[in-house]
Design an enzyme around this catalytic site. Structure first.
Site, PDB file in Angstrom:
ATOM      1  N   TRP B 323       2.120   4.099  12.531  1.00 39.17           N
ATOM      2  CA  TRP B 323       3.019   4.618  11.485  1.00 39.17           C
ATOM      3  C   TRP B 323       2.235   4.886  10.196  1.00 39.17           C
ATOM      4  O   TRP B 323       2.502   5.827   9.476  1.00 39.17           O
ATOM      5  CB  TRP B 323       4.142   3.610  11.233  1.00 39.17           C
ATOM      6  CG  TRP B 323       5.110   4.013  10.153  1.00 39.17           C
ATOM      7  CD1 TRP B 323       6.266   4.711  10.309  1.00 39.17           C
ATOM      8  CD2 TRP B 323       4.994   3.723   8.755  1.00 39.17           C
ATOM      9  NE1 TRP B 323       6.878   4.892   9.086  1.00 39.17           N
ATOM     10  CE2 TRP B 323       6.131   4.292   8.116  1.00 39.17           C
ATOM     11  CE3 TRP B 323       4.071   3.057   7.952  1.00 39.17           C
ATOM     12  CZ2 TRP B 323       6.350   4.212   6.740  1.00 39.17           C
ATOM     13  CZ3 TRP B 323       4.285   2.975   6.584  1.00 39.17           C
ATOM     14  CH2 TRP B 323       5.413   3.553   5.988  1.00 39.17           C
ATOM     15  N   HIS B 324       1.244   3.997   9.936  1.00 37.67           N
ATOM     16  CA  HIS B 324       0.497   4.113   8.685  1.00 37.67           C
ATOM     17  C   HIS B 324      -0.427   5.322   8.668  1.00 37.67           C
ATOM     18  O   HIS B 324      -0.775   5.807   7.592  1.00 37.67           O
ATOM     19  CB  HIS B 324      -0.316   2.846   8.423  1.00 37.67           C
ATOM     20  CG  HIS B 324       0.503   1.719   7.890  1.00 37.67           C
ATOM     21  ND1 HIS B 324       1.285   0.925   8.685  1.00 37.67           N
ATOM     22  CD2 HIS B 324       0.678   1.286   6.621  1.00 37.67           C
ATOM     23  CE1 HIS B 324       1.901   0.030   7.940  1.00 37.67           C
ATOM     24  NE2 HIS B 324       1.565   0.219   6.684  1.00 37.67           N
ATOM     25  N   GLY B 325      -0.841   5.772   9.816  1.00 33.92           N
ATOM     26  CA  GLY B 325      -1.714   6.941   9.797  1.00 33.92           C
ATOM     27  C   GLY B 325      -2.137   7.379  11.170  1.00 33.92           C
ATOM     28  O   GLY B 325      -2.167   6.589  12.117  1.00 33.92           O
TER      29      GLY B 325
END
Lengths: 344, 479
Positions: B323-325
């Site tokens: 989700w973060h990257g």
């Protein structure tokens, strides 16, 4: 109850409005006091990349003033050049700056006095269009070093190109000195720590990091070299720079100086870029001095370089000697005409 | 429009003035217009994505509300999931998986010709898609009835203080607030402004200043730096990301509070956590609770056989990492945290015995300090992977730190940036320690006027003196 609550609300809002007004005045007084003190200390400084160097440039009068980035700062030794050309020289190079800054600095200097010649040290990437990097934003952000000089109308109008809210921000007296507090204090307690005053702007770099750079380039992916396309904004400022000089009867000479070439692909690219510039300067009728590794094999010696772009002290001494010899013939032969209108 | 930009300094007061000038029945329209304008300042055409997500989920929610049949409700839930996650995948993950697949095919000398999708990542897409998904999942589960007012629902999706970087709000908490009349409240107004001021301080004085050093070390050729430099840069990054993200959250929560809205707390002094499990109850709380409630519990949580429980933990954290990257470094970062939790569970008996043997149970103060330090360093190890450009670079950095390579050589860079960074960290530690159990805003509120005004003046003047004003992007905007 509803009436009471609305009265209470109204009283709360009035109380808040009053408190906020008093607080803003309070902050305004602190801002004015601190900002004024910083201004006084700032304009007394005569060295430091935060702007002391700009003050130094404005408080000396010299026949020859050299403009450029750190690549001017590191290699033009005024004392050595003066001995050969018999004219006073000042090195007004400043780390990280581009032609937009040089134009503004020129404006500030000309407001104080008019030198006879100005030399512009031009980095190969100076006028190139760097697509997708939004580098105009970065160039304008770097001009923040000129914020304390926004009293000059022309400097302020250039700064406003990059920041339409500048006029409002300059209501704060502290804002122009943002991030300069320590540098200002450093100058107050150690006025000549870098020796720039005695060195007339020249900042020597000691030692060499070339071996380390060569060893770490193996970690780096090879970058595809960009197409050569000139940046219209920077080109416009270059023309303004030249035109402004000639309107004040100050002659301009542009200079290319050596870099440490890591590989032949880079060297070929740099040569192509400067060939493009050379053609441009020919059309502008501006003299161009080239001092390259090809012409002077002494600059193949990595020991003369601090890093890829910068010369160390030894390199600067070698360069200044060569530069002075190359410059001398120009000083007597230079044409009086404004090259930008010469063909009109 | 960034929170630390001059445009926001003009936009926010104008919005507040209008908000309190209008009768309640018109406020949601004004806020919706302001929120759309706020988002369109980045890239106007991307408003279409938010509107599409809004309309699909509004309709899906209504349809789910119209039927009690689980099978039919599930159909609409799937529609919402596919639409929102499809958007997220297309813009954020397609190129990542595409390039990874290309590398695999090339490795086996097989033909692969799926083109690269050249598109700009819409700011905040990870946040608002998760926010709307929480709504449709809650409606499906019967936790909340469907929202019938399209305008209010659209405002829930796009509310400007938390639109682009959270906190990710639950519909049961935020939606009712848009319907409630908010009279001017002095404490909320001033408390909100205090929070904005402190958030701005953390962002421009601490986070953006630290980023200058961190970018220089991590952004160039980190392997060329000494182990000591890399360690300092990692510590700096830990503070930077905390101040950047919590600063943004503070400004978001403060901005909402000024208008009388209550957003959830997103950070609770995370680096004072005594375990990784506790860390995730204090860091990015809105996201960690989202994953707990909608992924972890859906997988069975810890009410399954042990191996399945550990697998659930790994899945949740790997997905959280992703989700973060869109990079394997984020996936590994998530995996590392999942692994930490599993190891913590497995070693609980051993650690308890060790605590007794070393007499730490008799010195809880010292024991807590040791636990905090260990937890902080485990988190920092994860940050190396989070920040590095690739796993191989991260491995090289970790190797250099732990083999004590070149430890005598510390890169300072430009001295004043380093000094300002240390100053900012010192202020942060002072404030975080002052807070104790209250947050800073309550602490300030309880002090006398002299203390309060000194604090405000100090923050304002320091922001002007040493804040970084190049419009640096909040780190979490890349999500």
């Amino acid at each position: 109850m509803a009436d009471n609550s609305s009265i209470f609300n109204s009283k709360s809002k009035s109380a808040l409005a009053l408190k906020m007004s008093v607080f803003l005045i309070f902050i305004g007084v602190i801002d004015f006091s601190v900002g004024s003190l910083l201004a006084k200390l700032y304009f007394n400084a005569r060295e430091g990349d935060f702007g002391g160097r700009i003050n130094l440039a404005l408080h000396q009068t010299n026949d020859i003033v050299i403009f450029g980035s750190s690549r001017a700062q590191d290699r033009y030794i005024p004392d050595m050049i003066e001995q050969q050309v018999n004219h006073s020289v000042f090195n007004a190079g400043l780390n990280g700056q581009s032609i937009i800054f040089h134009y503004c600095l020129q404006k500030l200097i000309f407001q104080r006095y008019l030198p006879k010649w100005i030399i512009l040290e031009l980095n190969y990437s100076e006028l190139l269009n760097n697509h997708g990097n939004d580098n105009h934003k970065k160039d304008y952000e770097r001009l923040s070093i000129l914020l304390p000089f926004a009293y000059n109308d022309q400097v302020r109008s250039v700064l406003q190109e990059g920041d339409p809210f500048l006029r409002i921000k300059l209501l704060s007296k502290i804002y122009p000195f943002n991030s300069h507090l320590l540098s200002i204090l450093k100058f107050v307690f150690k006025p000549n720590a870098q020796g720039a005053i005695g060195n007339k702007g020249y900042t020597p770099l000691n030692g060499s990091k070339i071996d380390k750079i060569i060893s770490i380039t193996k970690f780096q992916k090879h970058k595809n070299l960009p197409e050569i396309e000139l940046d219209t904004l920077k080109l416009a400022y270059l023309k303004k720079f030249i035109d402004n000089a000639y309107r004040h009867n100050v002659k301009v000479i542009i200079c290319r100086s050596p870099t440490f070439e890591l590989n032949t692909a880079d060297q070929t690219f740099h040569d192509r870029v400067y060939a493009t510039y050379k053609e441009l300067f020919r059309k502008l009728n501006v003299p161009f001095i080239e001092i390259t590794n090809e012409q002077y094999s002494i600059f193949d010696n990595p020991k003369l370089f601090y890093d890829i772009k910068h010369l160390n002290r030894e390199g600067a001494e070698a360069f200044s000697k060569i530069f002075a010899a190359e410059l001398k013939p120009f000083l007597s032969k230079f044409s009086q005409k404004n090259p930008l209108t010469a063909h009109n | 429009m960034l929170f630390n930009s001059f445009q926001y300094l003009l936009f926010f007061p104008a919005t507040i003035l209008l908000y309190y000038s209008l009768p309640h029945r018109f406020r949601w329209q004004m806020l919706l217009a302001a929120s759309y304008y706020f988002y369109m300042c980045w890239k106007p055409e991307y408003i279409i994505l938010i509107v599409a997500s809004t309309l699909i989920d509004y309709w899906a929610g209504l349809q789910m509300g119209n039927t009690r049949e689980k099978r039919k409700r599930k159909k609409y839930l799937w529609l919402s999931l596919i639409a929102n996650l499809g958007l997220l995948f297309s813009f954020k993950y397609f190129n990542f998986f595409n390039e990874s697949a290309r590398e695999v095919f090339n490795h086996f000398n097989m033909f692969y010709n799926v083109p690269y999708f050249d598109v700009l990542l819409p700011v905040g897409i990870s946040f608002y898609t998760f926010q709307t998904l929480s709504y449709t999942i809650d409606v499906y589960r019967g936790v909340k009835g469907p929202e019938k007012h399209l305008g209010i629902f659209a405002l829930y999706v796009s509310f400007f203080p938390q639109l682009v970087a959270g906190p990710i709000e639950r519909s049961i908490h935020l939606l009712p607030q848009f319907k409630k009349q908010h009279s001017f409240d002095y404490d909320n107004f001033v408390g909100g402004l205090r929070l904005i001021l402190w958030g701005m301080f953390k962002k421009v004085v601490i986070a953006d200043r630290l980023s200058i050093y961190v970018d220089k070390v991590y952004g160039g050729t980190p392997e060329a730096h000494s182990g000591l430099t890399l360690l300092i840069a990692t510590y700096f990054f830990a503070i930077q990301i905390y101040c950047d993200f919590s600063g943004y959250s503070d400004i978001a929560i403060g901005s909402a509070r000024v208008m009388g809205f209550d957003l959830m707390e997103n950070f609770k002094k995370p680096y004072f956590a005594k375990s990784i499990s506790e860390f995730w109850k204090r860091w990015h709380i809105s996201l960690s609770t989202w994953f707990r409630d909608y992924v972890y519990i859906s997988l069975g949580g810890n009410r399954v056989p042990k191996q399945r429980w550990y697998a659930n933990l790994l899945i949740v954290f790997i997905v959280s990492g992703l989700w973060h990257g869109a990079n394997w470094t984020f996936v590994f970062w998530g995996f590392l945290h999942g692994l930490y939790l599993i190891i913590a569970i497995l070693t609980t008996p051993i650690r308890q015995k060790l605590t007794q043997k070393l007499l730490f149970d008799q010195y809880p103060g010292i024991h807590n300090v040791i636990k905090v330090l260990i937890t902080f360093h485990l988190v920092c190890l994860g940050w190396v992977y989070f920040r590095a450009d690739s796993i191989s670079i991260a491995n090289a950095i970790v190797a250099k730190i732990f083999t004590f390579s070149d430890w005598g050589d510390l890169y300072i860079g430009i001295q004043r940036h380093f000094v300002y960074s240390l100053f900012g960290i010192a202020i942060l530690l002072l404030i975080e320690n002052l807070q104790t159990d209250n947050n800073i805003i309550t602490y300030i509120q309880e002090r006398n006027i002299f203390f309060r005004w000194s604090f405000y003046a100090f923050c304002t003047i320091i922001i002007l003196l040493i804040g970084v004003f190049d419009g640096g992007q909040f780190i979490y905007f890349q999500f």
